[in-house]
Scaffold this motif. Structure first.
Motif, PDB file in Angstrom:
ATOM      1  N   PHE A  62       0.834  -1.207   0.000  1.00 24.85           N
ATOM      2  CA  PHE A  62       0.000   0.000   0.000  1.00 24.85           C
ATOM      3  C   PHE A  62       0.869   1.257   0.000  1.00 24.85           C
ATOM      4  O   PHE A  62       0.529   2.246  -0.674  1.00 24.85           O
ATOM      5  N   ALA A  63       1.976   1.216   0.734  1.00 20.01           N
ATOM      6  CA  ALA A  63       2.891   2.359   0.696  1.00 20.01           C
ATOM      7  C   ALA A  63       3.422   2.578  -0.712  1.00 20.01           C
ATOM      8  O   ALA A  63       3.533   3.724  -1.180  1.00 20.01           O
ATOM      9  N   ALA A  64       3.741   1.484  -1.419  1.00 22.83           N
ATOM     10  CA  ALA A  64       4.223   1.610  -2.796  1.00 22.83           C
ATOM     11  C   ALA A  64       3.165   2.233  -3.696  1.00 22.83           C
ATOM     12  O   ALA A  64       3.470   3.076  -4.551  1.00 22.83           O
ATOM     13  N   VAL A  65       1.895   1.835  -3.508  1.00 20.84           N
ATOM     14  CA  VAL A  65       0.812   2.406  -4.321  1.00 20.84           C
ATOM     15  C   VAL A  65       0.673   3.896  -4.058  1.00 20.84           C
ATOM     16  O   VAL A  65       0.546   4.709  -4.992  1.00 20.84           O
ATOM     17  N   ARG A  84      13.023  16.216 -19.049  1.00 22.16           N
ATOM     18  CA  ARG A  84      13.282  16.160 -20.491  1.00 22.16           C
ATOM     19  C   ARG A  84      11.979  16.168 -21.292  1.00 22.16           C
ATOM     20  O   ARG A  84      11.954  15.752 -22.442  1.00 22.16           O
ATOM     21  N   ASP A  85      10.890  16.653 -20.671  1.00 25.92           N
ATOM     22  CA  ASP A  85       9.582  16.757 -21.330  1.00 25.92           C
ATOM     23  C   ASP A  85       9.029  15.389 -21.723  1.00 25.92           C
ATOM     24  O   ASP A  85       8.318  15.269 -22.728  1.00 25.92           O
ATOM     25  N   ARG A  86       9.327  14.369 -20.941  1.00 25.38           N
ATOM     26  CA  ARG A  86       8.802  13.028 -21.198  1.00 25.38           C
ATOM     27  C   ARG A  86       7.970  12.590 -19.987  1.00 25.38           C
ATOM     28  O   ARG A  86       8.272  11.620 -19.294  1.00 25.38           O
ATOM     29  N   VAL A  87       6.888  13.358 -19.760  1.00 25.08           N
ATOM     30  CA  VAL A  87       6.036  13.087 -18.601  1.00 25.08           C
ATOM     31  C   VAL A  87       5.368  11.725 -18.721  1.00 25.08           C
ATOM     32  O   VAL A  87       5.146  11.037 -17.717  1.00 25.08           O
ATOM     33  N   GLN A  88       5.065  11.297 -19.938  1.00 27.70           N
ATOM     34  CA  GLN A  88       4.456   9.988 -20.119  1.00 27.70           C
ATOM     35  C   GLN A  88       5.366   8.869 -19.621  1.00 27.70           C
ATOM     36  O   GLN A  88       4.904   7.897 -19.023  1.00 27.70           O
ATOM     37  N   THR A  89       6.669   9.030 -19.846  1.00 26.03           N
ATOM     38  CA  THR A  89       7.620   8.048 -19.313  1.00 26.03           C
ATOM     39  C   THR A  89       7.558   8.014 -17.791  1.00 26.03           C
ATOM     40  O   THR A  89       7.598   6.944 -17.172  1.00 26.03           O
ATOM     41  N   SER A  90       7.438   9.188 -17.172  1.00 27.13           N
ATOM     42  CA  SER A  90       7.321   9.262 -15.713  1.00 27.13           C
ATOM     43  C   SER A  90       6.067   8.538 -15.229  1.00 27.13           C
ATOM     44  O   SER A  90       6.102   7.797 -14.233  1.00 27.13           O
ATOM     45  N   LEU A  91       4.949   8.752 -15.933  1.00 29.71           N
ATOM     46  CA  LEU A  91       3.711   8.082 -15.544  1.00 29.71           C
ATOM     47  C   LEU A  91       3.800   6.578 -15.775  1.00 29.71           C
ATOM     48  O   LEU A  91       3.255   5.784 -14.998  1.00 29.71           O
ATOM     49  N   ASN A  92       4.494   6.173 -16.854  1.00 26.30           N
ATOM     50  CA  ASN A  92       4.715   4.736 -17.078  1.00 26.30           C
ATOM     51  C   ASN A  92       5.444   4.113 -15.902  1.00 26.30           C
ATOM     52  O   ASN A  92       5.115   3.011 -15.450  1.00 26.30           O
ATOM     53  N   LEU A  93       6.474   4.811 -15.424  1.00 23.11           N
ATOM     54  CA  LEU A  93       7.235   4.314 -14.285  1.00 23.11           C
ATOM     55  C   LEU A  93       6.363   4.238 -13.035  1.00 23.11           C
ATOM     56  O   LEU A  93       6.390   3.246 -12.296  1.00 23.11           O
ATOM     57  N   ALA A  94       5.578   5.291 -12.788  1.00 24.98           N
ATOM     58  CA  ALA A  94       4.769   5.341 -11.569  1.00 24.98           C
ATOM     59  C   ALA A  94       3.713   4.246 -11.556  1.00 24.98           C
ATOM     60  O   ALA A  94       3.667   3.399 -10.645  1.00 24.98           O
ATOM     61  N   TYR A  95       2.848   4.247 -12.557  1.00 24.64           N
ATOM     62  CA  TYR A  95       1.750   3.279 -12.564  1.00 24.64           C
ATOM     63  C   TYR A  95       2.249   1.863 -12.854  1.00 24.64           C
ATOM     64  O   TYR A  95       1.693   0.886 -12.320  1.00 24.64           O
ATOM     65  N   GLY A  96       3.279   1.743 -13.681  1.00 27.77           N
ATOM     66  CA  GLY A  96       3.853   0.422 -13.918  1.00 27.77           C
ATOM     67  C   GLY A  96       4.411  -0.188 -12.645  1.00 27.77           C
ATOM     68  O   GLY A  96       4.275  -1.389 -12.403  1.00 27.77           O
ATOM     69  N   SER A  97       5.036   0.645 -11.806  1.00 26.66           N
ATOM     70  CA  SER A  97       5.574   0.148 -10.537  1.00 26.66           C
ATOM     71  C   SER A  97       4.454  -0.265  -9.593  1.00 26.66           C
ATOM     72  O   SER A  97       4.560  -1.283  -8.893  1.00 26.66           O
ATOM     73  N   ALA A  98       3.373   0.525  -9.554  1.00 26.74           N
ATOM     74  CA  ALA A  98       2.249   0.168  -8.689  1.00 26.74           C
ATOM     75  C   ALA A  98       1.609  -1.145  -9.135  1.00 26.74           C
ATOM     76  O   ALA A  98       1.287  -2.010  -8.311  1.00 26.74           O
ATOM     77  N   ILE A  99       1.427  -1.297 -10.455  1.00 28.88           N
ATOM     78  CA  ILE A  99       0.831  -2.537 -10.981  1.00 28.88           C
ATOM     79  C   ILE A  99       1.729  -3.728 -10.689  1.00 28.88           C
ATOM     80  O   ILE A  99       1.265  -4.788 -10.250  1.00 28.88           O
ATOM     81  N   ALA A 100       3.028  -3.561 -10.933  1.00 27.49           N
ATOM     82  CA  ALA A 100       3.959  -4.659 -10.680  1.00 27.49           C
ATOM     83  C   ALA A 100       4.028  -4.986  -9.198  1.00 27.49           C
ATOM     84  O   ALA A 100       4.126  -6.158  -8.805  1.00 27.49           O
TER      85      ALA A 100
END
Length: 375
Positions: free
Chosen positions: A104-107, A289-305
């Motif tokens: 839950f902390a990770a989420v 570097r204006d790649r916010v989508q990459t940041s969101l991929n990392l965030a939500y991908g980490s929560a899902i994993a």
């Protein structure tokens, strides 16, 4: 005219630091460390985090998005699972809720901390942070479903007393988590990969965007295959060192938490903060570097994993782990989870966010951290 002697890549700090951190792990594993040794291991831990971010970016540049962020998310989560299982095996009944607290902390850290900071950085650069609502919304829906099935339902089921699943319910949750995780990976990397590519803002986020325009490659030439393989190996070494060194200092953390009279859940929060440091730094650097989508991929991908891999692993480990397995959240945490889902939905729906949305996510994370210390 003389030529400048090239430095061997083996002498670079990004190569040396993970190796040193791994050596520190070998010498500290299973030992009670004195104060100065804890400080040294903590320094190695910090260096390994920075090295992990560097090597993750090298690999990501070579394989492209969204595979790069996927590699880092999965690698961190696999080792995080190993850390949780190890601590639960050593901790007995007092660690019955460690998996729940850490997941839950990770989420909360990923969906509010990493997302919030990334949006703040992106909005500070271009006034508006732009991303793909299709991919990010699908990832959020997956996080919400996994969190509800694995962390909310155990509080309300009646087959077993307490916030626990029965054996059959835990098996279903594990299978469902793996199935959802596999489906998300298939959509992210194959069928709808373009939904998870960074959006090309054309240098001016306020002028609008074409939803079918994506950044495919960075301007710099990608690293060679040999360099990418070296970085992938060193990334795994660095991540093992991060989690292992975190475990080495965890007895000191647990003692400090107990001495301060704080709830045991704080240990799970600290573990999640330490383990997610590489992804946090990588997400911030991507947003710069204006790649916010990459940041969101990392965030939500980490929560899902984190949920999709941890719950099946804990279900398997429960065969030999003694003691109860508490997965259900309390009322306060369920309210925070519901607030996170609602706020995240409103943030992602337009595909554009300002400083306000980033600030809201940071406040939600601050509320979670404050209530973890003062429930």
């Amino acid at each position: 005219m003389g030529t400048k002697k090239r430095r061997s890549p083996l002498t670079d700090w990004t190569v040396l630091v993970p190796v040193v951190a791994l050596v520190a792990l070998v010498f500290s594993w299973g030992r009670e460390l004195p104060g100065f040794a804890v400080v040294l291991v903590a320094l190695c831990l910090a260096g390994a985090v920075l090295a992990a971010v560097h090597h993750a970016e090298v690999v990501a540049h070579r394989v492209g998005e969204p595979f790069g962020s996927l590699i880092l998310a999965v690698a961190v989560t696999v080792i995080e699972v190993a850390l949780i299982v190890t601590l639960m095996a050593d901790g007995g009944d007092k660690s019955a809720s460690l998996a729940r607290d850490t997941v839950f902390a990770a989420v909360m850290i990923t969906c509010n901390g990493i997302v919030g900071v990334s949006l703040l950085v992106g909005a500070l650069r271009n006034r508006v942070a732009v991303f793909n609502p299709e991919g990010s919304g699908a990832a959020l829906a997956t996080v919400a479903t996994l969190a509800t099935l694995s962390l909310v339902l155990p509080t309300f089921t009646t087959s077993k007393p307490g916030p626990e699943f029965s054996t059959g319910q835990l098996t279903f949750a594990a299978v469902a988590s793996l199935a959802l995780y596999g489906l998300f990976i298939a959509v992210q990397t194959v069928r709808h990969r373009n939904y998870f590519l960074p959006v090309d803002t054309g240098g001016d986020a306020d002028t609008g965007r074409d939803a079918d325009t994506y950044q495919v490659d960075d301007h710099a030439a990608p690293p060679t295959a040999a360099a990418a393989r070296l970085s992938l190996g060193l990334l795994l070494v660095a991540l093992v060192a991060v989690v292992g060194d975190a475990k080495a200092v965890s007895p000191t953390i647990e003692a400090a938490v107990a001495k301060a009279g704080l709830p045991q859940a704080v240990v799970g929060v600290i573990i999640a903060l330490l383990v997610l440091l590489p992804e946090t730094l990588a997400a911030v650097r991507a947003a710069r570097r204006d790649r916010v989508q990459t940041s969101l991929n990392l965030a939500y991908g980490s929560a899902i994993a984190s949920i999709g891999l941890t719950i099946p692993a804990i279900a398997l480990a429960s065969v030999w782990l003694s003691g109860p397995l508490l997965l259900g959240l309390g009322p306060v945490h369920m309210v925070l989870l519901a607030l996170t889902v609602v706020v995240s939905t409103l943030t992602l729906a337009p595909g554009r966010a300002t400083l306000l949305q980033g600030g809201v996510h940071i406040v939600v994370l601050a509320a979670y951290l404050f209530l973890a210390v003062s429930p």
